[in-house]
Design a protein around this motif. Structure first.
Motif, short mmCIF file in Angstrom:
data_model
loop_
_atom_site.label_atom_id
_atom_site.label_comp_id
_atom_site.label_asym_id
_atom_site.label_seq_id
_atom_site.Cartn_x
_atom_site.Cartn_y
_atom_site.Cartn_z
N ARG A 63 -6.18 -2.09 -9.34
CA ARG A 63 -5.57 -1.49 -8.16
C ARG A 63 -6.40 -1.92 -6.94
O ARG A 63 -7.58 -1.60 -6.86
N ILE A 103 0.86 -1.19 0.00
CA ILE A 103 0.00 0.00 0.00
C ILE A 103 0.90 1.23 0.00
O ILE A 103 1.73 1.39 0.89
N GLY A 104 0.75 2.05 -1.03
CA GLY A 104 1.55 3.26 -1.11
C GLY A 104 0.67 4.48 -0.92
O GLY A 104 0.60 5.05 0.17
N CYS A 105 -0.02 4.85 -1.97
CA CYS A 105 -0.79 6.10 -1.95
C CYS A 105 -2.22 5.94 -1.45
O CYS A 105 -2.81 6.88 -0.95
N GLU A 106 -2.78 4.75 -1.63
CA GLU A 106 -4.19 4.47 -1.32
C GLU A 106 -5.15 5.31 -2.15
O GLU A 106 -6.30 5.49 -1.79
N GLY A 135 -4.94 5.12 -5.87
CA GLY A 135 -4.92 4.67 -7.27
C GLY A 135 -3.82 5.28 -8.10
O GLY A 135 -3.86 5.22 -9.33
N ILE A 136 -2.81 5.85 -7.48
CA ILE A 136 -1.77 6.55 -8.23
C ILE A 136 -0.52 5.71 -8.42
O ILE A 136 0.05 5.66 -9.52
N CYS A 137 -0.05 5.04 -7.36
CA CYS A 137 1.31 4.48 -7.38
C CYS A 137 1.43 3.07 -7.93
O CYS A 137 2.51 2.65 -8.36
N GLY A 138 0.38 2.28 -7.88
CA GLY A 138 0.42 0.92 -8.42
C GLY A 138 1.00 -0.13 -7.49
O GLY A 138 1.08 -1.30 -7.86
N ALA A 139 1.37 0.25 -6.28
CA ALA A 139 1.98 -0.72 -5.35
C ALA A 139 1.01 -1.84 -4.98
O ALA A 139 1.43 -2.93 -4.62
N CYS A 140 -0.28 -1.57 -5.08
CA CYS A 140 -1.30 -2.52 -4.63
C CYS A 140 -1.86 -3.39 -5.76
O CYS A 140 -2.88 -4.05 -5.59
N CYS A 147 -6.42 -0.89 -4.06
CA CYS A 147 -6.88 0.18 -3.17
C CYS A 147 -8.09 0.91 -3.75
O CYS A 147 -8.66 1.77 -3.08
S1 FES Z 1 -1.75 2.05 -3.04
FE1 FES Z 1 -1.12 3.37 -4.65
S2 FES Z 1 -2.36 2.75 -6.34
FE2 FES Z 1 -3.09 1.59 -4.67
#
Ligand code: FES
Ligand code: FES
Length: 170
Positions: free
Chosen positions: A63, A43-46, A48-53, A65
């Motif tokens: 995504r 979980i990065g940005c929560e 929908g921006i970073c793609g970590a999820c 999140c």
């Molecule tokens: S936590 Fe960054 S896109 Fe989902």
């Protein structure tokens, strides 16, 4: 509906049947991490921006999140743990290591999930096309060059061997 209200969902996660009562507002990535212990999805940005999820739902990446766990009712979900265990991306993971395509590793599971989507399409892609495909996954460490190298190497090898998946080729 209140925040506390729960619904029971049934889904497949990494090939296992799961039935669980979840808060109606719980995001899919929180469910996977918190309820199932699948902490490979980060979980990065929560937002929908970073793609970590990034996870795979019914064959397509989403995504985690931006999707509620209740929306995954009846779905087939694959996380980085499932993708790793199946051997589908063994070659891609090896190339990530060989090319130094990860440093802190925080972005890596999501990056691999997205790269796997590109690779399983089984079509040639230029470096620019690879960059564009991965552009929804942020990496703060590598500068992306090595990641593109790893994906390009994997894609070329797969196409050369005429296979779509490492597990198919086994
Ligand atoms: S936590 Fe960054 S896109 Fe989902
Ligand atoms: S390796 Fe650190 S964010 Fe990508």
């Amino acid at each position: 509906m209140s925040h506390e209200e729960e619904l029971t969902i049934s889904l497949t996660v990494n090939g296992e049947n799961v039935r669980c009562s979840v808060p109606v507002r719980q995001h899919l990535v929180d469910f996977l991490r918190g309820e199932l212990g699948l902490t490979g999805s980060h979980i990065g940005c929560e937002h929908g921006i970073c793609g970590a999820c990034t996870v795979r739902v019914d064959g397509a990446i989403v995504r985690g999140c931006l999707m509620l766990a209740v929306q995954a009712d009846g779905a087939e979900v694959t996380t980085i743990e499932g993708l790793t265990e199946s051997g589908e991306i063994a070659d891609l993971q090896e190339n990530f290591v060989t090319r130094n395509a990860l440093q802190c590793g925080y972005c890596t599971p999501g990056m691999l999930m997205t790269a796997a989507e590109l690779i399983k399409a089984g079509k040639p892609a230029t470096r620019d096309e690879i960059r564009i495909f991965l552009s929804g996954n942020f990496c703060r460490c590598t500068g992306y060059h090595a990641i593109v190298d790893a994906v390009e190497t994997t894609l070329k090898a797969r196409l050369q061997h005429g296979c779509k998946g490492a597990s198919d080729a086994a």
